[in-house]
Scaffold this motif. Sequence first.
Motif, PDB file in Angstrom:
ATOM      1  N   VAL A 145       0.842  -1.199   0.000  1.00 43.42           N
ATOM      2  CA  VAL A 145       0.000   0.000   0.000  1.00 43.42           C
ATOM      3  C   VAL A 145       0.882   1.257   0.000  1.00 43.42           C
ATOM      4  CG1 VAL A 145      -1.719   1.324   1.304  1.00 43.42           C
ATOM      5  CG2 VAL A 145      -1.971  -1.156   1.053  1.00 43.42           C
ATOM      6  N   ALA A 146       1.939   1.247   0.819  1.00 43.34           N
ATOM      7  CA  ALA A 146       2.850   2.400   0.853  1.00 43.34           C
ATOM      8  C   ALA A 146       3.475   2.618  -0.530  1.00 43.34           C
ATOM      9  CB  ALA A 146       3.932   2.185   1.902  1.00 43.34           C
ATOM     10  N   ARG A 147       3.910   1.535  -1.156  1.00 40.87           N
ATOM     11  CA  ARG A 147       4.493   1.635  -2.498  1.00 40.87           C
ATOM     12  C   ARG A 147       3.449   2.115  -3.504  1.00 40.87           C
ATOM     13  NH1 ARG A 147       9.289  -0.941  -3.778  1.00 40.87           N
ATOM     14  NH2 ARG A 147       8.468  -1.436  -5.844  1.00 40.87           N
ATOM     15  N   ALA A 148       2.208   1.658  -3.345  1.00 45.26           N
ATOM     16  CA  ALA A 148       1.129   2.057  -4.256  1.00 45.26           C
ATOM     17  C   ALA A 148       0.865   3.562  -4.167  1.00 45.26           C
ATOM     18  CB  ALA A 148      -0.143   1.268  -3.951  1.00 45.26           C
ATOM     19  N   ILE A 149       0.855   4.092  -2.955  1.00 41.32           N
ATOM     20  CA  ILE A 149       0.635   5.534  -2.788  1.00 41.32           C
ATOM     21  C   ILE A 149       1.791   6.308  -3.418  1.00 41.32           C
ATOM     22  CG2 ILE A 149       0.429   7.411  -1.105  1.00 41.32           C
ATOM     23  CD1 ILE A 149      -0.932   5.289   0.770  1.00 41.32           C
ATOM     24  N   ALA A 150       3.015   5.882  -3.119  1.00 39.58           N
ATOM     25  CA  ALA A 150       4.189   6.554  -3.692  1.00 39.58           C
ATOM     26  C   ALA A 150       4.164   6.476  -5.219  1.00 39.58           C
ATOM     27  CB  ALA A 150       5.469   5.937  -3.134  1.00 39.58           C
ATOM     28  N   THR A 151       3.824   5.311  -5.750  1.00 38.44           N
ATOM     29  CA  THR A 151       3.743   5.146  -7.206  1.00 38.44           C
ATOM     30  C   THR A 151       2.674   6.064  -7.789  1.00 38.44           C
ATOM     31  OG1 THR A 151       4.516   2.854  -7.078  1.00 38.44           O
ATOM     32  CG2 THR A 151       3.287   3.481  -9.061  1.00 38.44           C
ATOM     33  N   GLY A 152       1.507   6.122  -7.140  1.00 38.29           N
ATOM     34  CA  GLY A 152       0.437   7.000  -7.611  1.00 38.29           C
ATOM     35  C   GLY A 152       0.852   8.451  -7.642  1.00 38.29           C
ATOM     36  N   ILE A 153       1.596   8.864  -6.625  1.00 36.35           N
ATOM     37  CA  ILE A 153       2.103  10.245  -6.587  1.00 36.35           C
ATOM     38  C   ILE A 153       3.064  10.473  -7.751  1.00 36.35           C
ATOM     39  CG2 ILE A 153       3.606  11.815  -5.292  1.00 36.35           C
ATOM     40  CD1 ILE A 153       2.249  10.640  -2.712  1.00 36.35           C
ATOM     41  N   MET A 154       3.956   9.526  -7.962  1.00 37.72           N
ATOM     42  CA  MET A 154       4.943   9.688  -9.036  1.00 37.72           C
ATOM     43  C   MET A 154       4.314   9.590 -10.426  1.00 37.72           C
ATOM     44  SD  MET A 154       8.206   7.735  -7.380  1.00 37.72           S
ATOM     45  CE  MET A 154       9.208   8.014  -8.828  1.00 37.72           C
ATOM     46  N   GLN A 155       3.174   8.913 -10.539  1.00 39.00           N
ATOM     47  CA  GLN A 155       2.491   8.804 -11.832  1.00 39.00           C
ATOM     48  C   GLN A 155       1.559   9.974 -12.112  1.00 39.00           C
ATOM     49  OE1 GLN A 155       0.537   5.018 -11.360  1.00 39.00           O
ATOM     50  NE2 GLN A 155       2.233   3.892 -12.293  1.00 39.00           N
ATOM     51  N   TYR A 156       1.346  10.828 -11.133  1.00 33.73           N
ATOM     52  CA  TYR A 156       0.461  11.975 -11.311  1.00 33.73           C
ATOM     53  C   TYR A 156       0.929  12.777 -12.527  1.00 33.73           C
ATOM     54  CZ  TYR A 156      -1.377  16.666 -10.404  1.00 33.73           C
ATOM     55  OH  TYR A 156      -1.974  17.898 -10.522  1.00 33.73           O
ATOM     56  N   PRO A 157       0.031  13.092 -13.436  1.00 32.01           N
ATOM     57  CA  PRO A 157       0.420  13.776 -14.673  1.00 32.01           C
ATOM     58  C   PRO A 157       1.139  15.102 -14.462  1.00 32.01           C
ATOM     59  CG  PRO A 157      -1.817  12.950 -14.865  1.00 32.01           C
ATOM     60  CD  PRO A 157      -1.391  12.743 -13.427  1.00 32.01           C
ATOM     61  N   GLY A 158       0.974  15.732 -13.326  1.00 32.94           N
ATOM     62  CA  GLY A 158       1.638  17.002 -13.063  1.00 32.94           C
ATOM     63  C   GLY A 158       3.097  16.857 -12.671  1.00 32.94           C
ATOM     64  N   ILE A 159       3.572  15.626 -12.604  1.00 33.13           N
ATOM     65  CA  ILE A 159       4.951  15.367 -12.200  1.00 33.13           C
ATOM     66  C   ILE A 159       5.763  14.968 -13.417  1.00 33.13           C
ATOM     67  CG2 ILE A 159       6.437  13.841 -10.826  1.00 33.13           C
ATOM     68  CD1 ILE A 159       4.256  13.719  -8.765  1.00 33.13           C
ATOM     69  N   ALA A 160       6.901  15.617 -13.583  1.00 37.81           N
ATOM     70  CA  ALA A 160       7.763  15.316 -14.731  1.00 37.81           C
ATOM     71  C   ALA A 160       8.438  13.963 -14.586  1.00 37.81           C
ATOM     72  CB  ALA A 160       8.812  16.412 -14.887  1.00 37.81           C
ATOM     73  N   ASN A 161       8.594  13.480 -13.354  1.00 37.52           N
ATOM     74  CA  ASN A 161       9.287  12.233 -13.075  1.00 37.52           C
ATOM     75  C   ASN A 161       8.358  11.051 -13.364  1.00 37.52           C
ATOM     76  OD1 ASN A 161      10.743  10.112 -12.108  1.00 37.52           O
ATOM     77  ND2 ASN A 161      10.906  10.879 -10.016  1.00 37.52           N
ATOM     78  N   THR A 162       8.603  10.320 -14.433  1.00 38.59           N
ATOM     79  CA  THR A 162       7.758   9.180 -14.792  1.00 38.59           C
ATOM     80  C   THR A 162       8.497   7.858 -14.666  1.00 38.59           C
ATOM     81  OG1 THR A 162       8.328   9.439 -17.116  1.00 38.59           O
ATOM     82  CG2 THR A 162       6.310  10.522 -16.357  1.00 38.59           C
ATOM     83  N   GLN A 163       9.632   7.870 -13.997  1.00 37.61           N
ATOM     84  CA  GLN A 163      10.386   6.626 -13.837  1.00 37.61           C
ATOM     85  C   GLN A 163       9.670   5.644 -12.922  1.00 37.61           C
ATOM     86  OE1 GLN A 163      14.060   7.983 -12.218  1.00 37.61           O
ATOM     87  NE2 GLN A 163      13.328   8.081 -10.130  1.00 37.61           N
ATOM     88  N   GLN A 164      10.047   4.394 -13.001  1.00 35.75           N
ATOM     89  CA  GLN A 164       9.486   3.345 -12.157  1.00 35.75           C
ATOM     90  C   GLN A 164       9.949   3.557 -10.714  1.00 35.75           C
ATOM     91  OE1 GLN A 164       7.362   1.267 -13.354  1.00 35.75           O
ATOM     92  NE2 GLN A 164       7.090  -0.092 -11.620  1.00 35.75           N
ATOM     93  N   LEU A 165       9.087   3.310  -9.752  1.00 42.40           N
ATOM     94  CA  LEU A 165       9.421   3.450  -8.347  1.00 42.40           C
ATOM     95  C   LEU A 165      10.535   2.478  -7.979  1.00 42.40           C
ATOM     96  CD1 LEU A 165       8.565   4.765  -5.602  1.00 42.40           C
ATOM     97  CD2 LEU A 165       7.197   2.722  -5.240  1.00 42.40           C
ATOM     98  N   ALA A 166      11.588   3.002  -7.401  1.00 42.42           N
ATOM     99  CA  ALA A 166      12.702   2.165  -6.933  1.00 42.42           C
ATOM    100  C   ALA A 166      12.415   1.707  -5.519  1.00 42.42           C
ATOM    101  CB  ALA A 166      14.007   2.958  -6.976  1.00 42.42           C
ATOM    102  N   ALA A 167      12.791   0.488  -5.218  1.00 38.32           N
ATOM    103  CA  ALA A 167      12.590  -0.060  -3.862  1.00 38.32           C
ATOM    104  C   ALA A 167      13.473   0.696  -2.945  1.00 38.32           C
ATOM    105  CB  ALA A 167      12.901  -1.530  -3.827  1.00 38.32           C
TER     106      ALA A 167
END
Length: 180
Positions: free
Chosen positions: A158-180
């Motif tokens: 769930v923590a990773r899912a929230i972080a991933t969702g934040i990083m996937q938000y279209p307003g964020i330039a960072n579209t890389q895969q979440l690193a462990a």
Amino acid sequence: MKVYLNAGHDRQLDSGAVNADLGLRECDAAYELTMQVKQYLERNGMDVLFGQSDDLYDICDEANDADVDIFVSIHFNAFNKRASGTETCISGTTASLLLGHSIQSNIVTALKLPNRGLKEHAEFFVLRSTAMPAVLLEICFIDNNNDWRRYVRCQDDVARAIATGIMQYPGIANTQQLAA
């Protein structure tokens, strides 16, 4: 990218929802999960501010003064010990809708509880008093023992899912895969 993470309620003044059967307080669960999300985001180069306080004026002022890009408040729901699922509250702006959808879809995939969807709650203080896209997450029902047990089994997911969702938000330039 600068993110403000708000763990819901206050560990000294306002416990939020409780599960008396399991001895759980929302403020403690929200703090723990928010710290995990914070670690994932920081490992992935995000600048993260954190707050947990009963003084929501202070929380919102801190986020607004820091000129953060997004605001995420993490909570656990409660109702009648039988209600179940994950929902995300949004302010109603397009940016809030996009942020909410990005995070909600990831949580639902990780937690596999009913998807209660996005709900517009522009009246919620943290949603109406922040100048950036803001969402309030209701991860699961803390007073439903089945919801809680499922959450505990996959808390890190769930923590990773929230972080991933934040990083996937279209307003964020960072579209890389979440690193462990």
